[in-house]
Design a protein around this motif. Sequence first.
Motif, PDB file in Angstrom:
ATOM      1  N   PHE A  48       0.862  -1.184   0.000  1.00 49.02           N
ATOM      2  CA  PHE A  48       0.000   0.000   0.000  1.00 49.02           C
ATOM      3  C   PHE A  48       0.900   1.236   0.000  1.00 49.02           C
ATOM      4  O   PHE A  48       1.938   1.230   0.660  1.00 49.02           O
ATOM      5  N   TYR A  49       0.503   2.253  -0.727  1.00 47.49           N
ATOM      6  CA  TYR A  49       1.291   3.484  -0.807  1.00 47.49           C
ATOM      7  C   TYR A  49       0.398   4.666  -0.429  1.00 47.49           C
ATOM      8  O   TYR A  49      -0.809   4.620  -0.639  1.00 47.49           O
ATOM      9  N   PRO A  50       1.017   5.718   0.111  1.00 46.45           N
ATOM     10  CA  PRO A  50       0.198   6.888   0.455  1.00 46.45           C
ATOM     11  C   PRO A  50      -0.444   7.491  -0.801  1.00 46.45           C
ATOM     12  O   PRO A  50       0.196   7.575  -1.838  1.00 46.45           O
ATOM     13  N   LEU A  51      -1.702   7.858  -0.681  1.00 49.29           N
ATOM     14  CA  LEU A  51      -2.403   8.520  -1.779  1.00 49.29           C
ATOM     15  C   LEU A  51      -2.682   9.959  -1.330  1.00 49.29           C
ATOM     16  O   LEU A  51      -3.796  10.308  -0.964  1.00 49.29           O
ATOM     17  N   ARG A  52      -1.610  10.726  -1.268  1.00 47.61           N
ATOM     18  CA  ARG A  52      -1.693  12.083  -0.736  1.00 47.61           C
ATOM     19  C   ARG A  52      -1.273  13.069  -1.831  1.00 47.61           C
ATOM     20  O   ARG A  52      -0.177  12.962  -2.370  1.00 47.61           O
ATOM     21  N   THR A  53      -2.172  13.954  -2.188  1.00 52.05           N
ATOM     22  CA  THR A  53      -1.869  14.919  -3.246  1.00 52.05           C
ATOM     23  C   THR A  53      -1.530  16.276  -2.644  1.00 52.05           C
ATOM     24  O   THR A  53      -2.080  16.670  -1.606  1.00 52.05           O
ATOM     25  N   TYR A  54      -0.658  16.978  -3.331  1.00 48.64           N
ATOM     26  CA  TYR A  54      -0.265  18.328  -2.940  1.00 48.64           C
ATOM     27  C   TYR A  54      -0.661  19.312  -4.029  1.00 48.64           C
ATOM     28  O   TYR A  54      -0.816  18.931  -5.183  1.00 48.64           O
ATOM     29  N   VAL A  55      -0.754  20.588  -3.644  1.00 49.33           N
ATOM     30  CA  VAL A  55      -0.860  21.624  -4.665  1.00 49.33           C
ATOM     31  C   VAL A  55       0.366  22.517  -4.509  1.00 49.33           C
ATOM     32  O   VAL A  55       0.724  22.888  -3.384  1.00 49.33           O
ATOM     33  N   CYS A  56       1.016  22.798  -5.618  1.00 52.52           N
ATOM     34  CA  CYS A  56       2.203  23.666  -5.585  1.00 52.52           C
ATOM     35  C   CYS A  56       1.728  25.116  -5.429  1.00 52.52           C
ATOM     36  O   CYS A  56       0.884  25.581  -6.194  1.00 52.52           O
ATOM     37  N   ASN A  57       2.292  25.785  -4.455  1.00 57.89           N
ATOM     38  CA  ASN A  57       1.848  27.156  -4.204  1.00 57.89           C
ATOM     39  C   ASN A  57       2.455  28.177  -5.168  1.00 57.89           C
ATOM     40  O   ASN A  57       2.159  29.364  -5.073  1.00 57.89           O
ATOM     41  N   LYS A  58       3.288  27.693  -6.084  1.00 58.07           N
ATOM     42  CA  LYS A  58       3.862  28.622  -7.062  1.00 58.07           C
ATOM     43  C   LYS A  58       3.162  28.490  -8.429  1.00 58.07           C
ATOM     44  O   LYS A  58       2.745  29.478  -9.010  1.00 58.07           O
ATOM     45  N   CYS A  59       2.997  27.236  -8.927  1.00 57.90           N
ATOM     46  CA  CYS A  59       2.398  27.073 -10.267  1.00 57.90           C
ATOM     47  C   CYS A  59       1.003  26.432 -10.192  1.00 57.90           C
ATOM     48  O   CYS A  59       0.349  26.292 -11.201  1.00 57.90           O
ATOM     49  N   TYR A  60       0.580  26.007  -8.990  1.00 58.24           N
ATOM     50  CA  TYR A  60      -0.744  25.404  -8.750  1.00 58.24           C
ATOM     51  C   TYR A  60      -0.955  24.074  -9.463  1.00 58.24           C
ATOM     52  O   TYR A  60      -2.087  23.684  -9.756  1.00 58.24           O
TER      53      TYR A  60
END
Length: 418
Positions: A48-60
């Motif tokens: 199992f792997y983490p399913l965690r998404t990020y948003v880049c605060n520079k280019c979104y």
Amino acid sequence: MTPDQHNNPSSRCRFCEAPLEQVFVDLGMSPLCQTHITPAQLNHMEPFYPLRTYVCNKCYLVQLDEFVTPDDIFSEYAYFSSFADSWVDHAKRYVDLVTQRFGLGTSSHVVEIASNDGYLLQHFVAKNIPCLGVEPAANVAQAALAKGVKSVVKFFGRKTALEMVKEYGHADLLLGNNVLAHVPNLNDFVAGMKILLAPQGVITMEFPHLLRLMQENQFDTIYHEHFSYFSFMTVEKVFAAHGITLFDVEELSTHGGSLRIYGRHTEDSSKPLCERAVELRTRELNTGFDRPETYRGFTEQVKETKRKLLEFLIQAKREGKSIAGYGAPGKGNTLLNYCGIRQDFVDYTVDRNPYKQGKFTPGTHIPIYGPEKIRETKPDYLLLLPWNLREEIMQQMNYIREWGGKFVAPIPETKVYP
Ligand SMILES: [Zn+2]
């Protein structure tokens, strides 16, 4: 450390390399969506792997960390595009449209990246327009050959592009559907497109639109194989950084709402900017896609979507109803794992793809049968996991109404279709 800071400190945006600090949504731990389990594997450990998404605060750019190599995911891919009728029709309409709009003919050269089983290029073959696929999964490329579609069995990027230019020449039309989101090294991939494109050539790419994902709670379209989630604004920046200008865009209904972007070399002045591109960029700006706070509310929307689905399932089981699933798509894997739905709610699911039949869904171990199982067991509810194909499936499976069966779509929110 706060819960939002437990990311790997080396995580950086795959496009602009800014540090990733803002979580977009965390769907917990999940297995890879195409790792269907054989009966012999049922008692083994599953990664199992983490399913965690990020948003880049520079280019979104909304994105997922890369935990697995593309080789693990794509070298024997179980997704054959031709198993969805509506997708094959969509491809045919596209081929007619671009052939006419860009005047393609017997002296043109068309290249499709991630050409899968030839579901699209077969329509160029039928028009005698020379074409070539690029497809990393050898078993899928083999299926394309049977349709008369030749493929280069490789991952696409700068290196493959240079080799292809040398051997086959530049592409007048370079297309890729549902591949951009799957690319771990985004910059290398887009740089490769710049290399392969003929001076007056056209690029078209389709991918799910982040705007629709957010507006319609489509969190289940997030899975490990999808590394990036694009707004038009962000994808424009990515292509511009590699000398490609997006001169047009269409909004499509496929995959819950997709964009089809049209690109050309920035130095090619023969194709003016279309109004649709300006309008969509403005609409995204008005939605606040250039501000971090816009992305913050998504987590709560996702939790509420889960609560509504579980409420329905619990209620149905209390009433003694039987529930079967339809389909075993990647998005179903995210939904089932994130919501914790196993055979306690869903007895089994069915899929037209024989590759998946006789296996079990990853992590949740729901058995997968052929569609005929539905008629044998007459379930009260059919949970539509590929909800984006709802209308097509409801037509195919219309006979469940003979015994009072009902369809259930889980997204954008749980809805029963009697
Ligand atoms: Zn970035």
